[in-house]
Design an enzyme around this catalytic site. Sequence first.
Site, mmCIF file in Angstrom:
data_model
loop_
_atom_site.group_PDB
_atom_site.id
_atom_site.type_symbol
_atom_site.label_atom_id
_atom_site.label_comp_id
_atom_site.label_asym_id
_atom_site.label_seq_id
_atom_site.Cartn_x
_atom_site.Cartn_y
_atom_site.Cartn_z
ATOM 1 N N ILE A 6 0.911 -1.214 0.128
ATOM 2 C CA ILE A 6 -0.023 0.093 0.031
ATOM 3 C C ILE A 6 0.842 1.218 -0.051
ATOM 4 C CG2 ILE A 6 -1.776 1.385 1.392
ATOM 5 C CD1 ILE A 6 -2.620 -1.487 2.633
ATOM 6 N N LYS A 16 13.546 -5.578 -2.059
ATOM 7 C CA LYS A 16 12.134 -4.885 -1.473
ATOM 8 C C LYS A 16 12.229 -3.340 -1.623
ATOM 9 C CE LYS A 16 13.536 -4.229 3.365
ATOM 10 N NZ LYS A 16 13.113 -4.416 4.677
ATOM 11 N N TYR A 72 -1.149 -8.961 16.157
ATOM 12 C CA TYR A 72 -1.535 -7.898 15.307
ATOM 13 C C TYR A 72 -2.713 -7.119 15.756
ATOM 14 C CZ TYR A 72 -2.885 -5.855 10.788
ATOM 15 O OH TYR A 72 -3.186 -4.951 9.840
ATOM 16 N N LYS A 105 -2.676 -2.841 16.886
ATOM 17 C CA LYS A 105 -3.640 -1.866 15.933
ATOM 18 C C LYS A 105 -4.517 -1.395 17.020
ATOM 19 C CE LYS A 105 -1.862 -2.151 11.834
ATOM 20 N NZ LYS A 105 -1.163 -0.841 11.200
#
Length: 256
Positions: A18, A46, A164, A168
């Site tokens: 993204i 990368k 995760y 968040k």
Amino acid sequence: MNTSSRITYFIIGGSRGIGFNLVKILSASTGNTVITSIRGSPSLPKNKQVEDLAKIRKNIHIVQLDLTKDESIGNIADEIKKTPFFLGIDIFIACSAVSDSYYKVLETPKSVWLNHYSTNALGPILALQKVYPLLLLKKTRKIFFISSVAGSINAFVPLSVSAYGQSKAALNYAVKTLSFELKPEGFTVVAFHPGMVSTDMGQYGLDHFKEKNIDISGVNIITPEESASALIDVFRKILPEDNGKFFNYDGSEGVF
């Protein structure tokens, strides 16, 4: 060159997924300057696509940032100030994240909890602490965090993403706190859910769920480019009264 009217973005994590697509779309406008961070050597595979794009588009400037390293975070403001024609940051976008925690809570190793928290929650906040004075140089003062519905309490997703989701949720709390702390200075602080995206990280999760025979047939899976394009459309519509809110990539308002 008239630099006073340019919009300057600082995007954490612009090397792939993204983040790279945000860099790609925003830098297509010559009225924008895009400063983006990469982790590790520019020669790493990368980082190649954003390095190659920066050679073509001179309004892209690349800086080094590792959200798990105190020294790297401590140097980020100076690195940004060295970029050509720098006058300040208009819009801060934290996009970098890690997601490889598909354990149940009682089975998640300490190292996994700490790595996710350090990269997804604490790292972006510590980086913001350093670049905050650079945001004060402009009147735009927008701070955008790419979060996830996985961190929502009121819209809990019944999947085991332990560290995760927790990281968040911690980031979302920081967004709410920053929104009232910085409001008197004219800041707009917002969190965004980018969708279920077929990045390398997202695909890893999808493969895991399929392997475990977890039904995700109702999930709308989008590409990184689709997510970035949709997010930018929402970014452009953000107003001061949206301070402290959580938006989905389609523009609908999410819940914390």
